[in-house]
Structures are given as C-alpha cells and as structure tokens.
Design a protein around this motif. Structure first.
Motif, mmCIF file in Angstrom:
data_model
loop_
_atom_site.group_PDB
_atom_site.id
_atom_site.type_symbol
_atom_site.label_atom_id
_atom_site.label_comp_id
_atom_site.label_asym_id
_atom_site.label_seq_id
_atom_site.Cartn_x
_atom_site.Cartn_y
_atom_site.Cartn_z
ATOM 1 N N GLY A 197 -9.663 -2.386 -15.439
ATOM 2 C CA GLY A 197 -9.089 -1.055 -15.313
ATOM 3 C C GLY A 197 -7.575 -1.173 -15.310
ATOM 4 O O GLY A 197 -7.032 -2.280 -15.375
ATOM 5 N N ASN A 198 -6.888 -0.046 -15.223
ATOM 6 C CA ASN A 198 -5.430 -0.078 -15.262
ATOM 7 C C ASN A 198 -4.734 0.632 -14.102
ATOM 8 O O ASN A 198 -3.657 0.215 -13.705
ATOM 9 C CB ASN A 198 -4.913 0.503 -16.586
ATOM 10 N N THR A 199 -5.331 1.714 -13.581
ATOM 11 C CA THR A 199 -4.676 2.435 -12.480
ATOM 12 C C THR A 199 -5.702 2.714 -11.384
ATOM 13 O O THR A 199 -6.898 2.466 -11.566
ATOM 14 C CB THR A 199 -4.073 3.784 -12.932
ATOM 15 N N VAL A 256 -5.605 -24.327 0.727
ATOM 16 C CA VAL A 256 -4.761 -24.346 -0.458
ATOM 17 C C VAL A 256 -5.231 -23.228 -1.389
ATOM 18 O O VAL A 256 -6.419 -23.128 -1.697
ATOM 19 C CB VAL A 256 -4.829 -25.719 -1.165
ATOM 20 N N ARG A 257 -4.298 -22.379 -1.810
ATOM 21 C CA ARG A 257 -4.645 -21.237 -2.654
ATOM 22 C C ARG A 257 -4.236 -21.484 -4.102
ATOM 23 O O ARG A 257 -3.119 -21.914 -4.355
ATOM 24 C CB ARG A 257 -3.929 -19.986 -2.161
ATOM 25 N N GLN A 258 -5.139 -21.136 -5.027
ATOM 26 C CA GLN A 258 -4.834 -21.151 -6.454
ATOM 27 C C GLN A 258 -4.775 -19.703 -6.916
ATOM 28 O O GLN A 258 -5.759 -18.963 -6.792
ATOM 29 C CB GLN A 258 -5.900 -21.906 -7.240
ATOM 30 N N PHE A 259 -3.626 -19.278 -7.438
ATOM 31 C CA PHE A 259 -3.469 -17.908 -7.927
ATOM 32 C C PHE A 259 -4.390 -17.680 -9.114
ATOM 33 O O PHE A 259 -4.422 -18.472 -10.059
ATOM 34 C CB PHE A 259 -2.013 -17.667 -8.334
ATOM 35 N N LEU A 260 -5.140 -16.573 -9.074
ATOM 36 C CA LEU A 260 -6.016 -16.207 -10.186
ATOM 37 C C LEU A 260 -5.461 -15.033 -10.982
ATOM 38 O O LEU A 260 -5.425 -15.074 -12.208
ATOM 39 C CB LEU A 260 -7.425 -15.880 -9.684
ATOM 40 N N CYS A 261 -5.066 -13.948 -10.273
ATOM 41 C CA CYS A 261 -4.593 -12.762 -10.971
ATOM 42 C C CYS A 261 -4.079 -11.736 -9.965
ATOM 43 O O CYS A 261 -4.125 -11.958 -8.765
ATOM 44 C CB CYS A 261 -5.700 -12.159 -11.827
ATOM 45 N N TYR A 262 -3.614 -10.612 -10.491
ATOM 46 C CA TYR A 262 -3.165 -9.486 -9.674
ATOM 47 C C TYR A 262 -4.350 -8.556 -9.408
ATOM 48 O O TYR A 262 -5.330 -8.563 -10.157
ATOM 49 C CB TYR A 262 -2.054 -8.710 -10.389
ATOM 50 N N THR A 263 -4.230 -7.738 -8.363
ATOM 51 C CA THR A 263 -5.299 -6.793 -8.030
ATOM 52 C C THR A 263 -4.723 -5.395 -7.804
ATOM 53 O O THR A 263 -3.543 -5.235 -7.475
ATOM 54 C CB THR A 263 -6.057 -7.216 -6.757
ATOM 55 N N LEU A 264 -5.577 -4.407 -7.973
ATOM 56 C CA LEU A 264 -5.233 -3.020 -7.677
ATOM 57 C C LEU A 264 -6.455 -2.357 -7.053
ATOM 58 O O LEU A 264 -7.585 -2.548 -7.524
ATOM 59 C CB LEU A 264 -4.819 -2.269 -8.948
ATOM 60 N N GLU A 265 -6.215 -1.602 -5.988
ATOM 61 C CA GLU A 265 -7.272 -0.873 -5.282
ATOM 62 C C GLU A 265 -6.764 0.511 -4.932
ATOM 63 O O GLU A 265 -5.576 0.804 -5.054
ATOM 64 C CB GLU A 265 -7.622 -1.564 -3.958
ATOM 65 N N ASP A 266 -7.678 1.326 -4.412
ATOM 66 C CA ASP A 266 -7.266 2.599 -3.844
ATOM 67 C C ASP A 266 -6.410 2.340 -2.611
ATOM 68 O O ASP A 266 -6.303 1.210 -2.129
ATOM 69 C CB ASP A 266 -8.494 3.432 -3.458
ATOM 70 N N SER A 301 0.853 -1.182 0.000
ATOM 71 C CA SER A 301 0.000 0.000 0.000
ATOM 72 C C SER A 301 0.886 1.228 0.000
ATOM 73 O O SER A 301 1.729 1.398 0.871
ATOM 74 C CB SER A 301 -0.912 0.019 1.231
ATOM 75 N N GLU A 302 0.689 2.061 -0.976
ATOM 76 C CA GLU A 302 1.452 3.299 -1.104
ATOM 77 C C GLU A 302 0.500 4.486 -1.016
ATOM 78 O O GLU A 302 -0.682 4.325 -0.736
ATOM 79 C CB GLU A 302 2.245 3.285 -2.416
ATOM 80 N N SER A 303 0.986 5.672 -1.277
ATOM 81 C CA SER A 303 0.203 6.889 -1.060
ATOM 82 C C SER A 303 -1.029 6.994 -1.957
ATOM 83 O O SER A 303 -1.964 7.724 -1.639
ATOM 84 C CB SER A 303 1.076 8.125 -1.250
ATOM 85 N N ASP A 304 -1.070 6.259 -3.077
ATOM 86 C CA ASP A 304 -2.192 6.398 -3.997
ATOM 87 C C ASP A 304 -2.805 5.077 -4.452
ATOM 88 O O ASP A 304 -3.768 5.089 -5.211
ATOM 89 C CB ASP A 304 -1.752 7.210 -5.218
ATOM 90 N N SER A 305 -2.245 3.934 -4.050
ATOM 91 C CA SER A 305 -2.777 2.661 -4.532
ATOM 92 C C SER A 305 -2.364 1.508 -3.622
ATOM 93 O O SER A 305 -1.422 1.624 -2.838
ATOM 94 C CB SER A 305 -2.290 2.375 -5.957
ATOM 95 N N THR A 306 -3.068 0.391 -3.779
ATOM 96 C CA THR A 306 -2.753 -0.853 -3.069
ATOM 97 C C THR A 306 -2.654 -1.973 -4.091
ATOM 98 O O THR A 306 -3.586 -2.196 -4.865
ATOM 99 C CB THR A 306 -3.847 -1.201 -2.039
#
Length: 179
Positions: free
Chosen positions: A117-119, A47-57, A29-34
């Motif tokens: 989305g992208n950012t 047991v975890r299966q990786f699905l994808c990356y995530t981005l949040e506020d 978590s940084e100043s503008d995103s997680t």
C-alpha cells in the motif's frame, strides 16, 4: 508532539528461542498515520537487521474501526489462506504467494495483515511495508513507496520460516511518544 500513555500488550505465550522475531519500531505518530521501521532480530540476540519502512493508522486511546493502529505488544504471525486479500495476492504474486501474513490475537482487532500500500488510506489497522518513506509530519496520510518491491523481498523470508514449521513473532514497539 503530544505526550500520551501507551498501554503495552504482552504476548501470552513464550517467544521460543530459534523462532523468527520481527520488530516494528514506531517512530512518528501524527493525526492520521504512524511511520516506523521493520527489523528482523538475530537468533538469540538483540542485533537488528533493517528490512523496510512501515506505515500504519494513527494511535488512538479509543479504537475507531479502520482508523487505529494495533496496540504495542508481541503477536504471532500465521498464514491466512482465505479472504479477499488472499485471492488478490494469489493472482498478483502467483510464483510466491501461499497466504497472507496474518498477525494473530490482537486485542479488539480482526484480520490484521502485512501487505502492500502507499498511504494510511490503504490500511485498516494493518501494517504496510515499503522501501521508501515520506515524513508523516509533512504528509498528513504518510507515504510508503516501493511497497511491492519490499513485499517481494520480505514476504519470502517470513514464508520460509512458516513453511518450515517455525513460529514467527512480531513485536510493535512505541518510540513515538515519551512520558
């Protein structure tokens, strides 16, 4: 890295054995995103299966509308079949879209969705998913790439469970701050 106390939100209902369980592991978590990772948990196992990356506020002690990620905790996902996102996604994904993935009962938030989305500028507390990710310590707004590709792969898995009448749960876990 700034140390912060994070309040954990606990789900009020019981996560039933056999239901679909997803987990977002927040790692930076940084100043503008997680930035984080989305996993599917195995039935009745951890047991975890990786699905994808995530981005949040970003994390904030006090919510700022359109600029704050949801509190850590477990929430149910249901389909939302009204609203602007639903209309756009019905046209964008006509062969698979049946409703937006809507994260339910988030304290202090409304209409939390899982979408492309992208950012962090493309989210208002929602979860953006993608198949590539830039380090948000180097890019202020964070960056998720190949978002549509990930969505086309992850959405049908969740939709299938919902259409079968199964409950789908998502747990947001904070690994980005240590006390």
């Amino acid at each position: 890295m700034i140390k912060r106390k994070i309040k954990q939100h606990q789900v009020t209902g019981h996560v039933k054995s056999g239901s679909m369980k997803l987990e977002v592991l927040r790692v930076s978590s940084e100043s503008d995103s997680t930035s984080g990772l989305l996993f599917q948990l195995g039935a009745d196992t951890n047991v975890r299966q990786f699905l994808c990356y995530t981005l949040e506020d970003e994390f904030r002690n006090n919510k700022v509308k359109h600029e704050t990620r949801v509190p850590a905790g477990t929430y149910e996902i249901k389909l939302r079949t009204v609203g602007g996102f639903h209309g756009r996604y019905t046209k964008r994904f006509p062969d698979m879209h049946k409703g937006m993935l809507h994260v339910q009962d988030v304290p202090g938030f409304e209409y939390i969705l899982i979408h492309t989305g992208n950012t962090d500028e493309h989210t208002s507390g929602c979860l953006i998913i993608g198949d590539s990710q830039e380090n948000n310590q180097l890019m202020e707004n964070g960056f998720i790439g190949k978002s549509t590709q990930a969505y086309k792969r992850v959405y049908p898995k969740i939709l299938e469970e919902l259409e079968r009448g199964e409950k789908v749960w998502i747990t947001y876990t904070d690994y980005d701050f240590i006390d």
